[in-house]
Scaffold this motif. Structure first.
Motif, short mmCIF file in Angstrom:
data_model
loop_
_atom_site.label_atom_id
_atom_site.label_comp_id
_atom_site.label_asym_id
_atom_site.label_seq_id
_atom_site.Cartn_x
_atom_site.Cartn_y
_atom_site.Cartn_z
N CYS A 94 2.79 3.57 2.39
CA CYS A 94 2.95 2.15 2.13
C CYS A 94 2.79 1.41 3.46
O CYS A 94 2.99 1.98 4.53
N THR B 75 4.69 -0.56 4.90
CA THR B 75 5.93 -0.59 5.69
C THR B 75 6.05 0.66 6.58
O THR B 75 6.58 0.58 7.69
N HIS C 225 8.42 6.56 1.75
CA HIS C 225 9.36 6.08 0.73
C HIS C 225 8.68 5.86 -0.62
O HIS C 225 9.26 5.25 -1.49
N GLU C 226 7.43 6.36 -0.78
CA GLU C 226 6.79 6.34 -2.11
C GLU C 226 6.54 7.80 -2.47
O GLU C 226 5.50 8.35 -2.14
N CYS D 283 7.65 2.33 -4.54
CA CYS D 283 7.65 1.08 -3.76
C CYS D 283 6.58 0.11 -4.25
O CYS D 283 6.87 -0.80 -5.02
ZN ZN Z 1 6.90 0.23 0.75
#
Ligand code: ZN
Ligand code: CXF
Length: 378
Positions: free
Chosen positions: A47, A49, A69-70, A176
């Motif tokens: 992602c 981020t 975080h995905e 996400c």
């Molecule tokens: Zn993200």
């Protein structure tokens, strides 16, 4: 399972410091402690981020860490006191938890679980401990999820149980980007049937926001991006009008106002630029226009003239699309499995985990939407 209760040695992409490539390392993953679960990651995507934290944030803190975080995977073992999961369950780790008990979980209008990884810091899991080690050093668990690893440990309140038959190489995007954009439109903006919408930025979050606006019944969806190559996919997902700010020598808010008799009803910022956040707000119609920001930047302030608000515009923020994560992610997965939610268009490349730096380069160069990394631990 032979690994239960033992430290697992496995491969992970370690971020040793800012602005240097990730390094595939052998790491040690401790068994889950009370109310935690250890997950064997099957697929994970990069992602923006993750990229921001590694390359753009410009500060040295928060390393070494395992980013990501995905993700999606299978529960390997559970710690003492875990009631929501059993080994073998299929799950999506969540950077926004849902304890169902705190003041915020009990309020139907927010997803800001008080026990969540704190939005103020991007470098630690919510209790500042980590189950990951490498070369004698503790690896910070970025956003509490650390999915760029063959195994990770998360709190049981930070995982959603999904059907075993879910396609994990796509469902991971619900961890996400897709949930963030889609939910920003349907939950936070509350896009109305027949309304006009503008989506700024056509990456994964923006395209999902386009899908959300369409699902909510918007009659016109303006897709705004400085890269015209992003328009065909936006059209496929429901955008009706396409605006490249580079084609105009006046503010894009003015362009949109002229196209919509005074401004759009809803504007969604999906870039993470404070200038774009301001443009999105100014693109809304006075009286009732709602602007939602989903992007993130922790070094610059968003600014706007007071009159924008006095004239009746609203500026809102949306974290994880406003979804109460544990309850909502399984519903989103079933929407994917029934064909209501389209994820195929988001996956533009698939690579093995050990080619993760290529995935970061693609993201940095705005090439494609999401690279999904297959995690092939035995
Ligand atoms: Zn993200
Ligand atoms: C992020 C933005 C920064 C706070 C955490 C969530 N969104 C998506 O990656």
């Amino acid at each position: 399972m032979a690994t239960v209760g033992k430290v697992i040695k496995c491969r992970a992409a370690v971020a040793w410091g800012p602005n240097i490539p990730l390094v595939m390392e052998e790491i040690e993953v401790a068994p889950p402690e009370a109310n935690e679960i250890r997950i064997k990651i099957v697929a994970t995507a990069v992602c923006h981020t993750d990229l921001y934290f590694l390359r753009e944030r410009g500060r040295g803190e928060g390393f070494p860490a395992v980013l990501g975080h995905e993700g999606a995977g299978i529960v390997e073992s559970v710690g003492p006191g875990v009631t929501r999961f059993n080994p073998g369950d299929t799950v999506i780790p969540l950077f926004v938890s849902q304890c169902r008990d705190c003041r915020f979980c009990r309020n139907p209008n927010t997803n800001q679980c008080d026990k969540s990884w704190p939005g103020k810091r991007l470098d630690v899991s919510s209790d500042t401990t980590s189950r990951l080690q490498c070369r004698g050093q503790t690896l910070l668990q970025y956003m509490g999820t650390s999915t760029f690893s063959e195994y990770t440990v998360v709190k049981e309140i930070a995982a959603a149980k999904i059907p075993d038959s879910a396609p994990l190489d796509k469902a991971c995007l619900l961890g996400c980007g897709v949930a963030t954009g889609y939910g920003a439109a349907v939950n936070t903006a509350k896009v109305e049937p027949g309304s006009t919408c503008a989506v700024f930025g056509l990456g994964g979050v923006g395209l999902a926001a386009v899908m959300g606006c369409k699902a909510a019944g918007a009659s016109r969806i303006f897709a705004v991006d400085i890269n015209k190559d992003k328009f065909p996919k936006a059209e496929l997902l429901g955008a009706t009008d396409f605006v490249n700010p580079k084609d105009y020598d006046k503010p894009i808010s003015q362009v949109l106002a002229e196209m919509t008799n005074g401004g759009v009803d809803f504007a969604l910022e999906c870039v993470g630029s404070v200038e774009v956040m301001r443009s999105a707000l100014e693109s809304c119609v006075k009286g009732w226009g709602v602007s939602v920001l989903t992007g993130y930047n922790d070094s610059q302030d968003v600014s706007a003239r007071c009159l924008q608000f006095l004239a009746g515009r609203t500026l809102k923020g949306s974290l994880f699309g406003g979804y109460k994560s544990v309850d909502s992610v399984p519903k989103l997965v079933s929407d994917v499995m029934s064909g209501k939610l389209q994820l195929d268009e988001f996956v533009t490349k698939t690579l093995p985990l050990d080619q993760i730096n290529e995935a970061f380069d693609l993201m940095a160069n705005s090439e494609g939407i999401r690279t999904v990394l297959n995690v092939l631990a035995l």
